[in-house]
Design a protein around this motif. Structure first.
Motif, short mmCIF file in Angstrom:
data_model
loop_
_atom_site.label_atom_id
_atom_site.label_comp_id
_atom_site.label_asym_id
_atom_site.label_seq_id
_atom_site.Cartn_x
_atom_site.Cartn_y
_atom_site.Cartn_z
N GLY A 111 2.04 -11.04 -5.49
CA GLY A 111 0.74 -10.61 -4.98
C GLY A 111 0.17 -9.49 -5.82
N GLY A 112 -1.15 -9.35 -5.79
CA GLY A 112 -1.79 -8.25 -6.50
C GLY A 112 -2.51 -7.33 -5.53
N SER A 113 -2.09 -7.39 -4.26
CA SER A 113 -2.79 -6.63 -3.23
C SER A 113 -2.49 -5.14 -3.33
CB SER A 113 -2.40 -7.12 -1.83
OG SER A 113 -2.81 -8.44 -1.63
N THR A 114 -3.51 -4.34 -3.10
CA THR A 114 -3.35 -2.89 -3.05
C THR A 114 -2.84 -2.48 -1.67
OG1 THR A 114 -5.59 -2.55 -2.26
CG2 THR A 114 -5.27 -2.59 -4.66
N ILE A 115 -2.46 -1.21 -1.54
CA ILE A 115 -2.07 -0.68 -0.23
C ILE A 115 -3.24 -0.81 0.75
CG2 ILE A 115 -1.59 1.49 0.98
CD1 ILE A 115 0.33 2.18 -1.32
N SER A 116 -4.45 -0.60 0.29
CA SER A 116 -5.63 -0.73 1.15
C SER A 116 -5.77 -2.16 1.66
CB SER A 116 -6.89 -0.33 0.38
OG SER A 116 -6.80 1.00 -0.09
N GLN A 117 -5.61 -3.15 0.79
CA GLN A 117 -5.69 -4.55 1.20
C GLN A 117 -4.58 -4.89 2.18
OE1 GLN A 117 -6.12 -5.77 -3.15
NE2 GLN A 117 -7.05 -7.52 -2.11
N GLN A 118 -3.36 -4.43 1.91
CA GLN A 118 -2.24 -4.71 2.80
C GLN A 118 -2.47 -4.09 4.18
OE1 GLN A 118 1.73 -4.05 1.04
NE2 GLN A 118 0.72 -4.02 -0.95
N THR A 119 -3.05 -2.88 4.20
CA THR A 119 -3.34 -2.22 5.48
C THR A 119 -4.38 -2.99 6.26
OG1 THR A 119 -2.85 -0.08 4.45
CG2 THR A 119 -4.02 -0.05 6.55
N ALA A 120 -5.44 -3.42 5.58
CA ALA A 120 -6.49 -4.22 6.24
C ALA A 120 -5.90 -5.49 6.83
CB ALA A 120 -7.59 -4.54 5.24
N LYS A 121 -5.07 -6.17 6.06
CA LYS A 121 -4.44 -7.41 6.53
C LYS A 121 -3.52 -7.13 7.72
CE LYS A 121 -0.84 -8.88 4.42
NZ LYS A 121 0.09 -9.37 3.38
N ILE A 153 -5.79 5.70 5.45
CA ILE A 153 -5.22 4.41 5.05
C ILE A 153 -3.71 4.54 4.86
CG2 ILE A 153 -5.11 2.69 3.19
CD1 ILE A 153 -8.15 3.15 2.81
N MET A 154 -3.28 5.57 4.16
CA MET A 154 -1.85 5.78 3.93
C MET A 154 -1.12 6.02 5.25
SD MET A 154 0.76 5.91 1.91
CE MET A 154 0.08 5.96 0.24
N GLU A 155 -1.72 6.80 6.14
CA GLU A 155 -1.09 7.07 7.43
C GLU A 155 -0.88 5.79 8.23
OE1 GLU A 155 -1.69 10.50 10.64
OE2 GLU A 155 -3.40 9.10 10.59
N VAL A 156 -1.92 4.97 8.31
CA VAL A 156 -1.81 3.72 9.06
C VAL A 156 -0.80 2.79 8.39
CG1 VAL A 156 -3.05 1.66 9.84
CG2 VAL A 156 -4.14 3.91 10.00
N TYR A 157 -0.89 2.66 7.08
CA TYR A 157 0.02 1.78 6.34
C TYR A 157 1.48 2.13 6.61
CZ TYR A 157 2.39 -0.29 2.27
OH TYR A 157 3.24 -0.99 1.45
N LEU A 158 1.81 3.41 6.51
CA LEU A 158 3.20 3.83 6.67
C LEU A 158 3.68 3.75 8.10
CD1 LEU A 158 3.36 6.88 4.22
CD2 LEU A 158 4.41 4.62 3.93
N ASN A 159 2.77 3.58 9.04
CA ASN A 159 3.16 3.46 10.44
C ASN A 159 3.24 2.02 10.94
OD1 ASN A 159 3.54 6.07 12.13
ND2 ASN A 159 1.84 6.58 10.77
N VAL A 160 2.69 1.07 10.17
CA VAL A 160 2.69 -0.31 10.65
C VAL A 160 3.48 -1.27 9.76
CG1 VAL A 160 0.45 0.00 11.77
CG2 VAL A 160 0.54 -1.01 9.47
N ILE A 161 3.89 -0.86 8.57
CA ILE A 161 4.60 -1.78 7.68
C ILE A 161 5.94 -2.22 8.30
CG2 ILE A 161 3.60 -1.19 5.45
CD1 ILE A 161 5.89 0.78 5.04
N GLU A 162 6.28 -3.47 8.02
CA GLU A 162 7.55 -4.04 8.49
C GLU A 162 8.67 -3.57 7.57
OE1 GLU A 162 8.99 -8.40 10.09
OE2 GLU A 162 7.83 -8.31 8.22
N LEU A 163 9.72 -2.99 8.16
CA LEU A 163 10.82 -2.44 7.36
C LEU A 163 12.18 -2.91 7.85
CD1 LEU A 163 9.43 1.15 6.76
CD2 LEU A 163 10.10 -0.46 4.96
N GLY A 164 12.21 -4.02 8.54
CA GLY A 164 13.45 -4.59 9.04
C GLY A 164 13.16 -5.52 10.18
N ASP A 165 14.19 -6.11 10.76
CA ASP A 165 14.02 -7.03 11.88
C ASP A 165 13.60 -6.26 13.12
OD1 ASP A 165 14.05 -9.24 13.50
OD2 ASP A 165 16.23 -9.26 13.76
N GLY A 166 12.31 -6.35 13.45
CA GLY A 166 11.79 -5.63 14.60
C GLY A 166 11.56 -4.16 14.36
#
Length: 231
Positions: A111-121, A153-166
């Motif tokens: 993928g070529g998505s930025t952190i901003s794109q990943q957060t939006a998605k 954007i960074m705050e939301v990204y780091l709070n919603v990213i998947e980092l393991g099973d559940g």
């Protein structure tokens, strides 16, 4: 016929206005209110239930000020070198990803998505790949870049990213994997967490493979190149 076309265009116009208005309201709301759940979290819960597994949703929201600078720097070094410079899209990265995927058909897609794109998605859309979803992702990326700004954007990204099973967000991940809060994540730990992002349900930062260790070292090196985050 003319009457039918007039009605059709009216419906399209009303639908478009309603979509633009509702999306603007949603982005404005989440500038100040933390998203309680994301579409991906709901999908994972549904998958767990359908497979007869325990339903797991471990997350704990923390302010960007309570997330170590190393963690913020690590995801930029790993995912989006130009995060602080672009306006939501890194066109060079998108073109490189497209060229790679054209050559490696049938293999894992880059993928070529930025952190901003990943957060939006993550916050607003389902994870399925389609041109419609990509168009919506572009729209929401533009909105969050314009309305939220980089720090939110960074705050939301780091709070919603998947980092393991559940496991979602760096606070929950840090407590589970490292037994201390996100504010205390050290550079080596941050680099390992960032390294698992492409496949967080397969890889575990406490049991790194040779590939993850190599990836961690590269991220640490790149963190040194970037230096620091200034919002």
């Amino acid at each position: 016929m003319k009457k039918a076309l007039k009605i059709l265009w009216k419906i399209i116009w009303i639908t478009a206005v309603a979509f633009v208005g509702s999306s603007l309201l949603a982005v404005l709301l989440f500038k100040f209110v933390n998203p309680p759940i994301t579409p991906l979290m709901l999908i994972r819960l549904g998958e767990q239930k359908s497979e007869g597994e325990e339903m797991k949703l471990r997350k704990q929201w923390v302010s960007i000020d309570d997330i170590s600078c190393s963690m913020q720097l690590a995801v930029v070094a790993s995912e989006d070198n130009l995060f602080m410079e672009h306006h939501g899209f890194d066109f060079n990265a998108i073109e490189k990803a497209r060229a790679f995927n054209d050559q490696k058909k049938g293999r894992r897609i880059h993928g070529g998505s930025t952190i901003s794109q990943q957060t939006a998605k993550n916050v607003f859309l389902l994870p399925q790949r389609s041109w419609v979803r990509k168009g919506l992702e572009t729209w929401f990326t533009f909105l969050i870049e314009t309305i939220w700004g980089k720090k939110r954007i960074m705050e939301v990204y780091l709070n919603v990213i998947e980092l393991g099973d559940g496991i979602y967000g760096v606070q929950a991940a840090s407590l589970i994997y490292y037994h201390h809060p996100a504010s205390q994540i050290r550079p080596a730990e941050a680099a390992l967490l960032a390294a698992v992002l492409p496949n967080p349900r397969k890889w575990n930062p406490t049991r790194p493979t040779a590939y993850l260790t190599e990836r961690q070292q590269w991220i640490l090196w790149n963190m040194g190149n970037i230096g620091r985050m200034i919002y």
